[in-house]
Write a protein that holds these residues in place. Structure first.
Motif, PDB file in Angstrom:
ATOM      1  N   MET A   1      25.293 -75.997  32.265  1.00  0.00           N
ATOM      2  CA  MET A   1      25.873 -76.879  33.266  1.00  0.00           C
ATOM      3  C   MET A   1      25.510 -78.347  33.081  1.00  0.00           C
ATOM      4  SD  MET A   1      28.052 -76.101  35.585  1.00  0.00           S
ATOM      5  CE  MET A   1      27.745 -77.423  36.747  1.00  0.00           C
ATOM      6  N   ASN A   2      24.724 -78.690  32.075  1.00  0.00           N
ATOM      7  CA  ASN A   2      24.339 -80.094  31.927  1.00  0.00           C
ATOM      8  C   ASN A   2      25.600 -80.950  31.782  1.00  0.00           C
ATOM      9  OD1 ASN A   2      21.794 -81.681  31.650  1.00  0.00           O
ATOM     10  ND2 ASN A   2      22.916 -82.505  29.906  1.00  0.00           N
ATOM     11  N   HIS A   3      25.743 -81.945  32.642  1.00  0.00           N
ATOM     12  CA  HIS A   3      26.980 -82.713  32.609  1.00  0.00           C
ATOM     13  C   HIS A   3      26.795 -84.139  33.100  1.00  0.00           C
ATOM     14  CE1 HIS A   3      26.929 -80.886  36.700  1.00  0.00           C
ATOM     15  NE2 HIS A   3      27.483 -82.010  37.078  1.00  0.00           N
ATOM     16  N   MET A   4      27.717 -84.980  32.681  1.00  0.00           N
ATOM     17  CA  MET A   4      27.863 -86.305  33.276  1.00  0.00           C
ATOM     18  C   MET A   4      28.974 -86.227  34.305  1.00  0.00           C
ATOM     19  SD  MET A   4      28.883 -90.019  31.684  1.00  0.00           S
ATOM     20  CE  MET A   4      30.598 -89.581  31.461  1.00  0.00           C
ATOM     21  N   PHE A   5      28.702 -86.720  35.499  1.00  0.00           N
ATOM     22  CA  PHE A   5      29.719 -86.704  36.544  1.00  0.00           C
ATOM     23  C   PHE A   5      29.999 -88.117  37.041  1.00  0.00           C
ATOM     24  CE2 PHE A   5      25.673 -86.227  38.811  1.00  0.00           C
ATOM     25  CZ  PHE A   5      25.784 -87.190  39.795  1.00  0.00           C
ATOM     26  N   LEU A   6      31.156 -88.272  37.647  1.00  0.00           N
ATOM     27  CA  LEU A   6      31.487 -89.469  38.405  1.00  0.00           C
ATOM     28  C   LEU A   6      31.440 -89.125  39.879  1.00  0.00           C
ATOM     29  CD1 LEU A   6      34.577 -90.961  36.496  1.00  0.00           C
ATOM     30  CD2 LEU A   6      32.160 -91.575  36.243  1.00  0.00           C
ATOM     31  N   MET A   7      30.797 -89.977  40.666  1.00  0.00           N
ATOM     32  CA  MET A   7      30.788 -89.817  42.124  1.00  0.00           C
ATOM     33  C   MET A   7      31.392 -91.078  42.737  1.00  0.00           C
ATOM     34  SD  MET A   7      27.660 -89.118  44.787  1.00  0.00           S
ATOM     35  CE  MET A   7      26.724 -90.545  44.240  1.00  0.00           C
TER      36      MET A   7
ATOM     37  N   ALA B   1      25.415 -96.799  36.864  1.00  0.00           N
ATOM     38  CA  ALA B   1      25.070 -95.612  36.091  1.00  0.00           C
ATOM     39  C   ALA B   1      23.571 -95.546  35.882  1.00  0.00           C
ATOM     40  CB  ALA B   1      25.772 -95.626  34.737  1.00  0.00           C
ATOM     41  N   VAL B   2      23.073 -94.320  35.732  1.00  0.00           N
ATOM     42  CA  VAL B   2      21.668 -94.139  35.358  1.00  0.00           C
ATOM     43  C   VAL B   2      21.533 -94.510  33.884  1.00  0.00           C
ATOM     44  CG1 VAL B   2      21.323 -92.334  37.066  1.00  0.00           C
ATOM     45  CG2 VAL B   2      21.992 -91.700  34.741  1.00  0.00           C
ATOM     46  N   ASN B   3      20.347 -94.967  33.488  1.00  0.00           N
ATOM     47  CA  ASN B   3      20.180 -95.425  32.112  1.00  0.00           C
ATOM     48  C   ASN B   3      19.611 -94.353  31.186  1.00  0.00           C
ATOM     49  OD1 ASN B   3      17.590 -95.368  33.101  1.00  0.00           O
ATOM     50  ND2 ASN B   3      17.030 -97.424  32.432  1.00  0.00           N
ATOM     51  N   VAL B   4      19.844 -93.083  31.515  1.00  0.00           N
ATOM     52  CA  VAL B   4      19.536 -92.007  30.574  1.00  0.00           C
ATOM     53  C   VAL B   4      20.300 -92.299  29.284  1.00  0.00           C
ATOM     54  CG1 VAL B   4      19.760 -89.527  30.148  1.00  0.00           C
ATOM     55  CG2 VAL B   4      19.168 -90.357  32.428  1.00  0.00           C
ATOM     56  N   SER B   5      19.646 -92.132  28.141  1.00  0.00           N
ATOM     57  CA  SER B   5      20.201 -92.629  26.882  1.00  0.00           C
ATOM     58  C   SER B   5      21.600 -92.103  26.592  1.00  0.00           C
ATOM     59  CB  SER B   5      19.252 -92.307  25.722  1.00  0.00           C
ATOM     60  OG  SER B   5      19.021 -90.910  25.624  1.00  0.00           O
ATOM     61  N   TRP B   6      21.828 -90.794  26.763  1.00  0.00           N
ATOM     62  CA  TRP B   6      23.138 -90.262  26.390  1.00  0.00           C
ATOM     63  C   TRP B   6      24.223 -90.685  27.374  1.00  0.00           C
ATOM     64  CZ3 TRP B   6      26.043 -86.754  29.238  1.00  0.00           C
ATOM     65  CH2 TRP B   6      25.376 -86.025  30.239  1.00  0.00           C
ATOM     66  N   ILE B   7      23.833 -90.916  28.639  1.00  0.00           N
ATOM     67  CA  ILE B   7      24.789 -91.439  29.613  1.00  0.00           C
ATOM     68  C   ILE B   7      25.185 -92.861  29.212  1.00  0.00           C
ATOM     69  CG2 ILE B   7      25.094 -92.200  32.001  1.00  0.00           C
ATOM     70  CD1 ILE B   7      25.186 -89.247  31.906  1.00  0.00           C
ATOM     71  N   ALA B   8      24.192 -93.671  28.865  1.00  0.00           N
ATOM     72  CA  ALA B   8      24.463 -95.048  28.436  1.00  0.00           C
ATOM     73  C   ALA B   8      25.390 -95.073  27.223  1.00  0.00           C
ATOM     74  CB  ALA B   8      23.152 -95.764  28.130  1.00  0.00           C
TER      75      ALA B   8
ATOM     76  N   PRO C   1      24.418-100.122  34.106  1.00  0.00           N
ATOM     77  CA  PRO C   1      23.379 -99.100  33.942  1.00  0.00           C
ATOM     78  C   PRO C   1      22.044 -99.634  34.438  1.00  0.00           C
ATOM     79  CG  PRO C   1      23.864-100.137  31.838  1.00  0.00           C
ATOM     80  CD  PRO C   1      24.850-100.689  32.821  1.00  0.00           C
ATOM     81  N   GLN C   2      21.229 -98.756  35.017  1.00  0.00           N
ATOM     82  CA  GLN C   2      19.951 -99.186  35.578  1.00  0.00           C
ATOM     83  C   GLN C   2      19.032 -97.991  35.751  1.00  0.00           C
ATOM     84  OE1 GLN C   2      20.741-100.233  39.988  1.00  0.00           O
ATOM     85  NE2 GLN C   2      22.751-100.201  38.998  1.00  0.00           N
ATOM     86  N   ASP C   3      17.778 -98.292  36.029  1.00  0.00           N
ATOM     87  CA  ASP C   3      16.789 -97.248  36.245  1.00  0.00           C
ATOM     88  C   ASP C   3      17.266 -96.302  37.345  1.00  0.00           C
ATOM     89  OD1 ASP C   3      13.840 -96.275  35.980  1.00  0.00           O
ATOM     90  OD2 ASP C   3      14.128 -96.614  38.134  1.00  0.00           O
TER      91      ASP C   3
ATOM     92  N   ALA D   1      28.022 -93.081  37.736  1.00  0.00           N
ATOM     93  CA  ALA D   1      27.977 -92.089  36.658  1.00  0.00           C
ATOM     94  C   ALA D   1      26.530 -91.643  36.500  1.00  0.00           C
ATOM     95  CB  ALA D   1      28.484 -92.691  35.351  1.00  0.00           C
ATOM     96  N   ALA D   2      26.318 -90.343  36.548  1.00  0.00           N
ATOM     97  CA  ALA D   2      24.954 -89.816  36.449  1.00  0.00           C
ATOM     98  C   ALA D   2      25.002 -88.431  35.824  1.00  0.00           C
ATOM     99  CB  ALA D   2      24.290 -89.777  37.828  1.00  0.00           C
ATOM    100  N   ALA D   3      23.823 -87.841  35.634  1.00  0.00           N
ATOM    101  CA  ALA D   3      23.710 -86.526  35.000  1.00  0.00           C
ATOM    102  C   ALA D   3      23.189 -85.514  36.002  1.00  0.00           C
ATOM    103  CB  ALA D   3      22.773 -86.600  33.796  1.00  0.00           C
ATOM    104  N   SER D   4      23.523 -84.249  35.769  1.00  0.00           N
ATOM    105  CA  SER D   4      23.078 -83.192  36.669  1.00  0.00           C
ATOM    106  C   SER D   4      23.019 -81.882  35.895  1.00  0.00           C
ATOM    107  CB  SER D   4      24.051 -83.059  37.849  1.00  0.00           C
ATOM    108  OG  SER D   4      23.630 -82.079  38.758  1.00  0.00           O
ATOM    109  N   ASN D   5      22.117 -80.993  36.328  1.00  0.00           N
ATOM    110  CA  ASN D   5      22.037 -79.661  35.720  1.00  0.00           C
ATOM    111  C   ASN D   5      21.359 -78.679  36.665  1.00  0.00           C
ATOM    112  OD1 ASN D   5      21.722 -77.350  34.165  1.00  0.00           O
ATOM    113  ND2 ASN D   5      21.368 -78.491  32.291  1.00  0.00           N
ATOM    114  N   PRO D   6      22.133 -77.993  37.517  1.00  0.00           N
ATOM    115  CA  PRO D   6      21.549 -77.024  38.439  1.00  0.00           C
ATOM    116  C   PRO D   6      21.061 -75.747  37.780  1.00  0.00           C
ATOM    117  CG  PRO D   6      23.923 -77.076  38.674  1.00  0.00           C
ATOM    118  CD  PRO D   6      23.566 -78.184  37.752  1.00  0.00           C
ATOM    119  N   ASN D   7      21.319 -75.577  36.475  1.00  0.00           N
ATOM    120  CA  ASN D   7      20.871 -74.347  35.816  1.00  0.00           C
ATOM    121  C   ASN D   7      19.363 -74.185  35.823  1.00  0.00           C
ATOM    122  OD1 ASN D   7      23.392 -74.027  33.160  1.00  0.00           O
ATOM    123  ND2 ASN D   7      23.442 -73.459  35.324  1.00  0.00           N
TER     124      ASN D   7
END
Length: 535
Positions: free
Chosen positions: A290-296, A377-384, A405-407, A425-431
């Motif tokens: 489930m690891n994903h980038m989402f738009l909210m 957006a979060v500044n997680v490298s792959w999101i950036a 992008p920011q902390d 834009a951020a990342a999420s993984n409920p798994n």
């Protein structure tokens, strides 16, 4: 939220994984401090596993509250549930309970605790500890993070005698067995004391699992020692473990690289380094989930209150270009809220295949022109890495786009303070909590949940209809009817596009198979070394 766990606390302590009603572990973009092995001496190299975790180690270690990738992985080695699940197959097995429940369709389960189970301070595990833990989980005032995974179906937990408890359900709930791994049983004599939950946040850990916490140094490392008193199903395989927190990708890769590499395993491997590490003789494998980038979207801000505008921004994104360029092929365009490969996956009624003409048509229907979007957006490298593709795609359909992008903590603190925004834009993984569709969706979509408040979606008629349908599916005992209802509400989530994945990605883990065996890449952040062995 309760006074002992404010929304800001939640963001601070669970920021790694994404998380707001539940921020998923991949959001941890906190900067890691200097990596240090600490004082972890071992008799020989076979007595010690050194691991590198690519997420911050300065979030909460309270098992009822955290969504931190580092903390959750560590907690799985220190604490036990009545039942636990295999980290790869996710099949439940008896942990503190002596055996698995015999009737999954019953409305109550009785468990006998494992004979001789003790806490790391030597005191016996009792039914009082189980009741104490679940009272906190179910308490609406405490409103702990994992409560939303239990309150819809679990009525109460009762003590029968010192070694026996009964779980009373509101209705038969077949997914209860794997859910129980989320509720790590905690000692009442330790965490029932005043101020103890704050100490748990800060790293105090007293469990019944195979490893006990030896030292906890936020922004540096956490070390573990085998617990000699453990008599459960998955005993410690080495005397000591040392887990380094290294958020910086280059430093993380360096720690496992070369002939003199200090670590035997590292998670969160950047896609750009996979081939390099393989050439050095390391095993590098990915886990899809489930690891994903989402738009909210902020549905309280025009024009994002119009579903056509939200849909248009999804249709406009060239997802294959994003996968090829930013993710180096380690991703899949979302065709449902659930990832492809999930047992309940089905292409949604609306799938946002790349269609810039459709995006322009929807914007025209909505009467929107000359739209300017500020994408936080979060500044997680792959999101950036993915953001330039989004900006170029939106510009191509006439949407002027600014990237911000920011902390992670800074971004969600702004939202927590009620500052206005347009799109995130951020990342999420409920798994990391579980696999069933009900759990995955309640990770984000729950009445009163923080994500729903951020999106200004909570309390809307559409949200109320969604939550009602989710509750209906939870209560449904017929598997086919349940799946049909799940697909119906997944279609609603897709059509509304309030919080929705753009791509699902693969999480990469690297290890030295000459020095470490028993490893499989897991599809959620962190590692599990309960069956790993030094070779």
């Amino acid at each position: 939220m309760s006074s002992d766990f404010s929304r800001r606390d939640f963001l601070r302590y669970s920021g790694a994984t994404g998380a707001a009603a539940f921020i998923a572990a991949t959001l941890s973009a906190c900067s890691g401090g200097p990596a240090s092995t600490g004082s972890v001496g071992a008799g020989s190299n076979k007595d010690l596993i050194t691991a590198v975790i690519g997420y911050g180690n300065d979030q909460s270690w309270d098992p009822t509250q955290t969504a931190s990738a580092f903390a959750m992985a560590g907690i799985n080695h220190v604490y036990e549930g009545l039942l636990d699940t295999d980290p790869i197959t996710r099949e439940p097995y008896a942990a503190l309970a002596a055996e698995l429940p015999s009737d999954l369709d019953a409305t109550s389960w009785k468990f006998t605790l494992r004979e001789g189970a003790t806490w790391h301070d030597g005191k016996p595990v009792t039914a009082d500890d189980v009741v104490f833990t679940f009272e906190r989980v179910l308490d609406p005032e405490a409103n702990v993070l994992i409560g939303n995974f239990f309150r819809s179906w679990l009525e109460e937990v009762k003590k029968i005698d010192d070694r026996n408890v009964e779980l009373v359900f509101k209705f038969p709930f077949a997914d209860a067995a794997p859910r129980l791994t989320i509720a790590k049983i905690m000692p009442k004599h330790v965490f029932g004391q005043p101020g103890a939950w704050d100490q748990a946040k800060s790293g105090k850990a007293v469990g019944s699992g195979p490893y006990k916490l030896a030292a906890h140094n936020p922004k540096s490392n956490t070390s573990f020692e085998a617990y000699d008193g453990y008599n459960g199903p998955r005993p410690a395989t080495v005397k000591k473990m040392n887990w380094l927190t290294i958020v910086d990708a280059a430093a993380r890769v360096a720690k496992i690289s070369g002939g003199s590499a200090e670590a035997q395993i590292a998670d969160n491997i950047p896609y750009a380094n996979v081939d390099q590490l393989k050439q050095q003789g390391l095993t590098v494998e990915g886990g899809k989930g489930m690891n994903h980038m989402f738009l909210m979207f902020n549905t309280g801000a025009k024009p994002f209150d119009d579903v056509r505008v939200r849909q248009a921004l999804h249709y406009a994104i060239d997802k294959q270009k994003m996968i090829d360029v930013a993710l180096k092929g380690h991703g899949t365009a979302s065709s449902s809220f659930l990832n492809e490969g999930h047992p309940d996956h089905k292409r949604a009624s609306v799938v946002y295949d790349y269609d810039p003409d459709k995006a322009k048509e929807l914007l025209k229907e909505a009467g929107v022109s000359n739209l300017t979007v500020n994408l936080m957006a979060v500044n997680v490298s792959w999101i950036a890495d993915c953001l330039p593709t989004i900006a170029a795609s939106w510009e191509a359909v006439g949407i002027k786009t600014t990237l911000e992008p920011q902390d992670t903590a800074a971004l969600f603190t702004k939202m927590d303070q009620g500052q206005d925004y347009q799109v995130v834009a951020a990342a999420s993984n409920p798994n990391q909590f579980g696999m069933d569709a009900d759990l995955i969706c309640r990770y984000n979509f729950v009445e009163g949940g923080l994500w729903m408040k951020y999106a200004d979606y909570d309390g809307s008629k559409d949200a109320e209809a969604l939550f009602a349908l989710m509750d209906e599916a939870t209560k449904e005992s017929d598997k086919e009817k349940k799946k049909a209802t799940v697909h119906t509400y997944l279609d609603m989530i897709a059509e509304q596009a309030v919080l929705y994945p753009v791509v699902h990605t693969e999480l990469m883990t690297a290890w030295d198979a000459k020095k470490l065996s028993g490893i499989e890449a897991q599809p959620y952040p962190g590692i599990n070394l309960l069956q790993a062995k030094r070779t």
